[in-house]
Design an enzyme around this catalytic site. Structure first.
Site, mmCIF file in Angstrom:
data_model
loop_
_atom_site.group_PDB
_atom_site.id
_atom_site.type_symbol
_atom_site.label_atom_id
_atom_site.label_comp_id
_atom_site.label_asym_id
_atom_site.label_seq_id
_atom_site.Cartn_x
_atom_site.Cartn_y
_atom_site.Cartn_z
ATOM 1 C CG HIS A 1 0.217 9.070 -6.967
ATOM 2 N ND1 HIS A 1 -0.719 9.268 -6.352
ATOM 3 C CD2 HIS A 1 0.246 9.421 -8.262
ATOM 4 C CE1 HIS A 1 -1.446 10.237 -7.159
ATOM 5 N NE2 HIS A 1 -0.808 10.304 -8.428
ATOM 6 C CG HIS B 1 0.271 6.323 -0.782
ATOM 7 N ND1 HIS B 1 -0.579 7.178 -1.256
ATOM 8 C CD2 HIS B 1 -0.014 6.060 0.356
ATOM 9 C CE1 HIS B 1 -1.747 7.015 -0.603
ATOM 10 N NE2 HIS B 1 -1.348 6.105 0.626
ATOM 11 C CG HIS C 1 -1.653 1.208 1.299
ATOM 12 N ND1 HIS C 1 -3.029 1.289 1.018
ATOM 13 C CD2 HIS C 1 -1.601 2.609 1.863
ATOM 14 C CE1 HIS C 1 -3.451 2.531 1.262
ATOM 15 N NE2 HIS C 1 -2.640 3.175 1.464
ATOM 16 C CD GLU C 2 1.518 3.688 3.851
ATOM 17 O OE1 GLU C 2 1.636 4.841 2.961
ATOM 18 O OE2 GLU C 2 0.515 3.648 4.393
HETATM 19 ZN ZN LIG Z 1 -2.622 5.383 1.981
#
Ligand SMILES: [Zn+2]
Length: 713
Positions: free
Chosen positions: A506, A503, A499-500
Site C-alpha cells: 500500500h 501494508h 500482513h505487514e
Molecule cells: Zn496491520
C-alpha cells in the site's frame, strides 16, 4: 503535512504520533550540520543511519518545528488572496526537516530504543502536540483554507486537488479550528497533557513488559517447550545477566506463545499471570492511573469539540462514521461467536479430562489443550510445520513471490544502505517495467528494546510534488534463533509477514501528488484492508508450494500437511475472533464515557464492560487488557480497534472477488493495484471499495472464512 503512523497487526502495536510535518526555506547544510537538515543524498533519500547520532534528534525536531512555524506564518500572513497553490500546496511543501526527523525517529524509537531516545520522546511528544495545534488552531490559516473550501466548486480543481482541500478542511475542523479562543486554549492544554500521558503509558508498558517476563530456575518446569525454545530462553536470560536461568519474555498480547506447549500447569498459570498483571503491580510501571486520566481527558476533549464522547469524535472521519455502526457490525457476530465459544470450551474441557486431568478450564490452559484438540481433530502439529517455514525462504520465495505473481514486482537485496541495527535487511523494490518503485527494510527479530507486536511505516513518504519515492519498513518480533540455528517460524508468524507486507505494498504503490493523501495515509478502518487482504496469499496453493520447503532437505511441504493446515484454518475461531471482538468492544466502551463521568477504577470498569459483550470472557479474555492495550492508549487506535474486524470484512469480500475471477493472476493483481493499492486517500473509502467489489461491503465472506457461517455465496 502528514502524520507518522506505524501500522500494526491485530496482534500488535500500532502507534500514531501526531507529527505535523513538512519545511520551506531550508538553509544549505554546513559541515557538521544536523543530518536531518537537508535531504539524504543516499538512494531514495534513505536515512543516514551511518551518521545519525542519538543527540541529533532533539535539535532536529526543534529546528524542524521552528522552520515549519515560520513557513506556516508566511502562508497565513500572505497578503495575496488565498489560492490552492499559495495555501495548500505551500502547506504540503512545509516542514520538510520535521518530516524527515519524525519519520526516522518514530521508526527507531519503536524498533530499537534506549534511554536517550526515550528521553527525546518524552520531551518531544508534548512539543509536537503543541506544534500541531499551532498550525491547526491558527485562525488566519484556517480562514484561508475555509475560503477556498467555501468556493471549492468554482476553483476548477483536479480530483486529487479537490480531495486535498476537503481533507485539509476536515482536519482543521477535527482539530478544533472552529472553536473560540478560550476553548482553543483549553484544547491546547488537553492535547499537551494527553500526549505526555500517552508517551508515559507507552514507556511504562515497555518497562513493565520487560520486567514481566517469567524467570525459571529449573529447566524441568519448561518441559514441552522444545529444545530450540528452551535454548532461546537460556540465551534471553544470559542477555539479562541471569546466567543459568531461563527467561520467557512476554509478548504484548494476553496469550503467550509458550502457553500452547508448556506441560507444567503451574508454569502456565505463572506465565499467564505475569502477562495479565504486567502493568498492574502498583509500582512505577503500573499504567492504571495513566489510563483513567487519558480516558477522562479524551472525553473532555470530545465534549469541547461538540461530540457526546471520544468514540463519536474519532469515528466521524472514518469509513464507519459512527460508533453505532462499528458496534452494530460487531454485535451481528456475537450470537454465532458466543455459540462457537461455548462449543470450543466444552471440547477443550473434554480434552482435559481425556488427558487424565480433572481441573476446570482456565485461560492458561486454553492454547495447550486447543493444540491437543487440533492434533486429534486435524492431526496437525505446529512443531511439524516449522521446518518448512524458514524466515528468509518465506520472505523471498513466499512474500516476494506472491507480489511478483500478482503485481510483477521483483526484489534485490542490497547491503550498501546503512541500517539502525545489524539484523535489518534492505531490498530494492523493482516495478513490473524494471523501474525503481521504492526501498524496503525488514527488522524481524524480537529485542528487549523493541515495542511488542509487528508494524509497518515509512522512512520517506511518496509524493510527486516533493519528488520522493517510498522508503518503507516492516518490523516484527519473531524469536531470534540461537547463533548458527535457522530462523524457523510458526505459520502465524508467516501470516504476520504477509500482513505487514500488505501494508508495505500500500505504501510502495502510492502514486499521489500530495503526501497528505499518499499511500497508507488513510482512515484506520481502511488501512488494515490491504494488509489483511495480503494474508490470504500465504495459503494460496501456488504460493505455499513455492515457499514452504524443508530447510534441511529443500523438500516441498507434503500435500497432506498442506491439506491439514487448510482444514485447521477455521479451528479455534471462537477464541481467535472472540478475543479481538472483546478487546474492540472494551475499547469502544472506554471511549464512550461522557465528559462528566468520574475517573474510573480501571479493573472494575473493564470487568463491567466485558460482561456486557455477551461473549465468554472468562475463558476467552480480551486480546489486550486495558492496562496493556497499547493500540488505544498509545494513541493510534483509540476507538479504532474495531477497524481490524471492519477491514477483515473488506478483505474477505475482496478475496472472494479474486476467487470468483481466477485467483492469483497478474490481471487481478493489476486491477487491485489500480483501484485500491495505488489510490491512497484520493477518493472516499465507500465509493473506492464499491468500485472494486461491485457492491457495499458484506459480512458473509468474513463469517464463512472464520467458519462461523455455512460455505456458499
Ligand atoms: Zn496491520
Amino acid at each position: 503535512m502528514t502524520r507518522t503512523v506505524l501500522l500494526g497487526t491485530v496482534g500488535a502495536l500500532a502507534l500514531a504520533t501526531l507529527a505535523a510535518t513538512p519545511a520551506l526555506a531550508e538553509k544549505p547544510a554546513t559541515a557538521g550540520a544536523n543530518p536531518f537538515a537537508t535531504a539524504s543524498t543516499l538512494p531514495f533519500e534513505a536515512p543516514r543511519f551511518d551518521i545519525i547520532k542519538d543527540a541529533d534528534y532533539l535539535p532536529a525536531f526543534k529546528q524542524g518545528m521552528k522552520i515549519q512555524l515560520a513557513e506556516i506564518k508566511k502562508i497565513a500572513d500572505n497578503p495575496a488572496a488565498p489560492t490552492f497553490d499559495n495555501t495548500l500546496v505551500a502547506m504540503e511543501k512545509s516542514g520538510r526537516m520535521l518530516d524527515r526527523v519524525s519519520q526516522v525517529f518514530f521508526g527507531v524509537v519503536q524498533a530499537n530504543t534506549n534511554d536517550a531516545l526515550d528521553a527525546v520522546q518524552t520531551t518531544v511528544s508534548p512539543l509536537l502536540s503543541q506544534h500541531n495545534d499551532a498550525i491547526y488552531l491558527n485562525d488566519k490559516l484556517f480562514q484561508r483554507v475555509k475560503s477556498l473550501y467555501d468556493k471549492r466548486d468554482s476553483l476548477k480543481l483536479k480530483p486529487e486537488q479537490a480531495q486535498l482541500l476537503k481533507v485539509y478542511y476536515q482536519q482543521f475542523i477535527h482539530a478544533g479550528a472552529m472553536l473560540n479562543d478560550a476553548d482553543k486554549a483549553t484544547l491546547r492544554d488537553l492535547n499537551t497533557k494527553l500526549s505526555s500521558l500517552e508517551t508515559a503509558f507507552q514507556q511504562k508498558l515497555v518497562a513493565a513488559a520487560k520486567e514481566g517476563g517469567l524467570v525459571v530456575d529449573d529447566k524441568a518446569k519448561l518441559a514441552g517447550m522444545g529444545d530450540g525454545a528452551i535454548a532461546a530462553a537460556a540465551e534471553a536470560a544470559k542477555g539479562r545477566k541471569l546466567e543459568g536461568k531461563y527467561l520467557v519474555p512476554l509478548q504484548n498480547t494476553t496469550q503467550q506463545p509458550a502457553l500452547s506447549s508448556l506441560d507444567d500447569r503451574a508454569t502456565r498459570q505463572a506465565l499467564f499471570e505475569r502477562g495479565w498483571t504486567r502493568a498492574e503491580k502498583g509500582d512505577a510501571n503500573d499504567t492504571r492511573a495513566t489510563i483513567s486520566d487519558i480516558a477522562n481527558l479524551r472525553a473532555q476533549k470530545a465534549k469541547l469539540l461538540g461530540f457526546p464522547n471520544y468514540a463519536a469524535y474519532v469515528l466521524a472521519d472514518q469509513m464507519a462514521v459512527t460508533p453505532d455502526a462499528a458496534e452494530g457490525f460487531m454485535k451481528r457476530m456475537v450470537p454465532a461467536l458466543a455459540a462457537e465459544q461455548k462449543r470450543e470450551a466444552a471440547e477443550i474441557q473434554a480434552q482435559i479430562k481425556k488427558d487424565g486431568q480433572d481441573f476446570a478450564l482456565k485461560p492458561w490452559d486454553w492454547d495447550k489443550y486447543a493444540e491437543q484438540v487440533r492434533k486429534a481433530k486435524y492431526d496437525l502439529d505446529e512443531g511439524a510445520l516449522k521446518p518448512y517455514f524458514e524466515l528468509h525462504t518465506v520472505l523471498e520465495e513466499g512474500v516476494f513471490y506472491a507480489a511478483n505473481q500478482l503485481y510483477g514486482l521483483t526484489f534485490k537485496r542490497r547491503t550498501d544502505i546503512p541500517v539502525y541495527q545489524p539484523d535489518v535487511l534492505v531490498y530494492d523494490v523493482i516495478d513490473k517495467d524494471g523501474s525503481a518503485l521504492g526501498l524496503m527494510y525488514f527488522d524481524y527479530f524480537k529485542r528487549d528494546n523493541k515495542s511488542g507486536g509487528a508494524w509497518m511505516s515509512n522512512f520517506v513518504q511518496q509524493s510527486k510534488l516533493l519528488g520522493t519515492k517510498p522508503v518503507v519498513y516492516n518490523v516484527c518480533n519473531f524469536t531470534k534463533p540461537a547463533p548458527g540455528q535457522p530462523a524457523l517460524i510458526s505459520f502465524s508468524d508467516v501470516t504476520t509477514m504477509f500482513h505487514e507486507f500488505g501494508h508495505a505494498l500500500h505504501g510502495l504503490f502510492a502514486n499521489q501528488t500530495y503526501e497528505t493523501l499518499s499511500g497508507t495515509n488513510v482512515a484506520r478502518d481502511f488501512v488494515e484492508f490491504p494488509s489483511q487482504f495480503n494474508e490470504h496469499w500465504a495459503l494460496d496453493p501456488k504460493v505455499l508450494a513455492h515457499y514452504a520447503k524443508n530447510y534441511q532437505t529443500g523438500e516441498a511441504m507434503p500435500a497432506e500437511l498442506v491439506e491439514k493446515i487448510k482444514k485447521a484454518a477455521t479451528f479455534n475461531q471462537g477464541y481467535a475472533l472472540g478475543e479481538i471482538v472483546a478487546a474492540a468492544m472494551l475499547d469502544l466502551e472506554w471511549h464512550s464515557l461522557p465528559a462528566d463521568a468520574p475517573k474510573q477504577d480501571v479493573d472494575a470498569f473493564e470487568k463491567e464492560a466485558l460482561a456486557k459483550t455477551g461473549l465468554d470472557v472468562d475463558d476467552v479474555p480480551p486480546r489486550y487488557r486495558s492496562s496493556y492495550f497499547l493500540h488505544i492508549w498509545g494513541n493510534g487506535y483509540a476507538a479504532g480497534y474495531y477497524a481490524y474486524l471492519w477491514t477483515e470484512m473488506l478483505d474477505d469480500d475482496s478475496y472472494a472477488w479474486f476467487k470468483d475471477h481466477g485467483g492469483l493472476t497478474r490481471e487481478n493483481g493489476e486491477r487491485f493495484r489500480q483501484m485500491i493499492l495505488s489510490k491512497g486517500h484520493t477518493e472516499d473509502y465507500g465509493p473506492m471499495f464499491r468500485a472494486f467489489y461491485g457492491q457495499d461491503p458484506d459480512i458473509g465472506p468474513m463469517l464463512q472464512n472464520r467458519g462461523l457461517a455455512p460455505e456458499g455465496k
